[in-house]
Design a protein around this motif. Structure first.
Motif, PDB file in Angstrom:
ATOM      1  N   ASP A 296       0.843  -1.189   0.000  1.00  0.00           N
ATOM      2  CA  ASP A 296       0.000   0.000   0.000  1.00  0.00           C
ATOM      3  C   ASP A 296       0.880   1.241   0.000  1.00  0.00           C
ATOM      4  OD1 ASP A 296       0.958   0.159   2.578  1.00  0.00           O
ATOM      5  OD2 ASP A 296      -0.991  -0.026   3.564  1.00  0.00           O
ATOM      6  N   ILE A 297       0.296   2.390   0.315  1.00  0.00           N
ATOM      7  CA  ILE A 297       1.021   3.654   0.223  1.00  0.00           C
ATOM      8  C   ILE A 297       2.193   3.714   1.198  1.00  0.00           C
ATOM      9  CG2 ILE A 297      -0.329   4.938   1.932  1.00  0.00           C
ATOM     10  CD1 ILE A 297       0.682   6.246  -1.537  1.00  0.00           C
ATOM     11  N   THR A 298       2.190   2.857   2.224  1.00  0.00           N
ATOM     12  CA  THR A 298       3.287   2.848   3.199  1.00  0.00           C
ATOM     13  C   THR A 298       4.434   1.934   2.773  1.00  0.00           C
ATOM     14  OG1 THR A 298       2.440   0.997   4.525  1.00  0.00           O
ATOM     15  CG2 THR A 298       1.575   3.190   5.028  1.00  0.00           C
ATOM     16  N   SER A 299       4.361   1.375   1.580  1.00  0.00           N
ATOM     17  CA  SER A 299       5.342   0.392   1.118  1.00  0.00           C
ATOM     18  C   SER A 299       6.778   0.899   1.244  1.00  0.00           C
ATOM     19  CB  SER A 299       5.065   0.022  -0.342  1.00  0.00           C
ATOM     20  OG  SER A 299       6.068  -0.846  -0.838  1.00  0.00           O
ATOM     21  N   LYS A 300       7.655   0.025   1.705  1.00  0.00           N
ATOM     22  CA  LYS A 300       9.081   0.348   1.800  1.00  0.00           C
ATOM     23  C   LYS A 300       9.824  -0.028   0.525  1.00  0.00           C
ATOM     24  CE  LYS A 300       8.253   1.475   6.046  1.00  0.00           C
ATOM     25  NZ  LYS A 300       8.042   2.904   6.382  1.00  0.00           N
ATOM     26  N   THR A 301       9.144  -0.740  -0.383  1.00  0.00           N
ATOM     27  CA  THR A 301       9.811  -1.207  -1.602  1.00  0.00           C
ATOM     28  C   THR A 301       9.269  -0.566  -2.873  1.00  0.00           C
ATOM     29  OG1 THR A 301       8.287  -3.087  -1.799  1.00  0.00           O
ATOM     30  CG2 THR A 301      10.322  -3.440  -0.552  1.00  0.00           C
TER      31      THR A 301
END
Length: 366
Positions: A296-301
């Motif tokens: 989602d929008i918080t993705s670290k990748t």
């Protein structure tokens, strides 16, 4: 065209709570609840976006915020309180889109909007204001007009740089009514998600609250502080979610506006509807494409950025701001790192607006 300057700013929210004669323990519990309510809502983005006219003596300074060649072209407006959903993200695109539409409505208060579209040329920083300028105001016949607007933000050298631009197509609100030789009502019964004829409140009751949705998607430890911020503060509304069974490219989100949401007393009811709908129209839209791979929008990748955004307003007069409405989202294609998504904003089985968006989804450079 005379040049005018305005501030776009958030109206502070105030919670007024009156208590009668109650036991001391009940009072303490109530006070704690009130404080919690203030804490969770204090950083909400204001969707009222009122504008105050600038004093004339500041105009020379404002001209420096757009390229010198454009300084005399048209009205200027300055943003305030730019907001990002997650640390490290640019300013929320729905806020910039709403700024553009609000500028057009401020310039033409007697007009209604039927289509508004914008392009995000580059990510906008939340640390600098954006100066919007009306660069063209083109009449179409006697009752229509296209308003072209550009938004500039200082770059690292302090020079104005274009970050967003768009066009709002408008119609005079008091235009003469013509006989309609062809008519087709815009309807969407959300029959993919719910039994046909189900009232909106009963539809919402079948959907998942954010904490339930996150647990289903990301596990029991999925509700991080970043996700709490997004689900609680991205728009001034309570949210519920429902994925379409058998498809990872569709989902439905319900919005119920907070009763304490800020409103500007000088804003007309119709204009307030445009602003609120515009603000919500960018929420969770492009993110739906990444949910297919459980990101989602918080993705670290993954890096997720909107490129274009447009809204076709169909029946704003029928929209009731304080009633639940739905955002039915479909991802149509994802190729060459670009996703194309659309959404219908629906209330009482009637389409209020059509939304479309193109955005890029790329792997972050680690």
């Amino acid at each position: 065209m005379p040049t005018r300057w305005y501030h776009l700013k958030r109206k502070n929210q105030t919670l007024i709570w009156c208590l009668g004669s109650v036991l001391g323990s009940v009072f303490v519990c109530g006070l704690l609840l009130a404080c919690f309510d203030l804490f969770t809502k204090e950083d909400l983005i204001g969707t009222a976006l009122p504008m105050d006219q600038e004093d004339g003596k500041e105009r020379a300074t404002k001209k420096a915020l757009v390229p010198e060649t454009k300084a005399e072209e048209g009205s200027l407006f300055t943003s305030m309180h730019l907001w990002k959903a997650v640390e490290g993200r640019p300013a929320y695109g729905g806020q910039l889109f709403t700024h553009l539409l609000n500028v057009a409505l401020k310039e033409k208060p007697d007009f209604k909007v039927f289509t508004s579209e914008c392009t995000f040329k580059k990510p906008a920083s939340t640390q600098q204001t954006i100066t919007y300028q009306i660069v063209k105001d083109i009449p179409i016949g006697t009752s229509l007009a296209d308003v072209f607007i550009e938004g500039y933000q200082p770059n690292k050298d302090g020079d104005p740089e274009l970050v967003v631009y768009g066009k709002t197509s408008m119609a005079r609100g008091s235009q003469r009514q013509h006989e309609e030789p062809v008519s087709l009502a815009a309807e969407d019964h959300l029959s993919e998600y719910f039994p046909r004829g189900l009232p909106d409140k009963e539809k919402m009751a079948q959907m998942l609250r954010p904490e339930e949705y996150v647990e289903k998607r990301f596990g029991t430890k999925g509700m991080t502080e970043e996700r709490k911020t997004i689900y609680q503060k991205v728009v001034e509304a309570d949210l519920r979610f429902l994925d379409l069974e058998g498809s990872k490219w569709k989902r439905c989100i319900s919005f119920t506006r907070h009763p304490t949401s800020a409103t500007n007393p000088s804003t007309s009811a119709t204009k307030a509807k445009y602003i609120f709908l515009s603000f919500c129209s960018d929420a969770f839209l492009l993110e739906t494409a990444t949910m297919a791979v459980n990101e989602d929008i918080t993705s670290k990748t993954l890096n997720i950025l909107s490129v274009t955004h447009s809204v076709r307003f169909v029946d704003v007069d029928a929209f009731e701001m304080d009633q639940v409405f739905f955002f039915s989202i479909t991802v149509h294609a994802v190729n060459n790192n670009t996703a194309y998504c659309t959404g219908n904003i629906i209330q009482n089985d009637r389409i209020i607006a059509y939304v479309s968006q193109n955005g890029v989804i790329r792997k972050k450079k680690l």
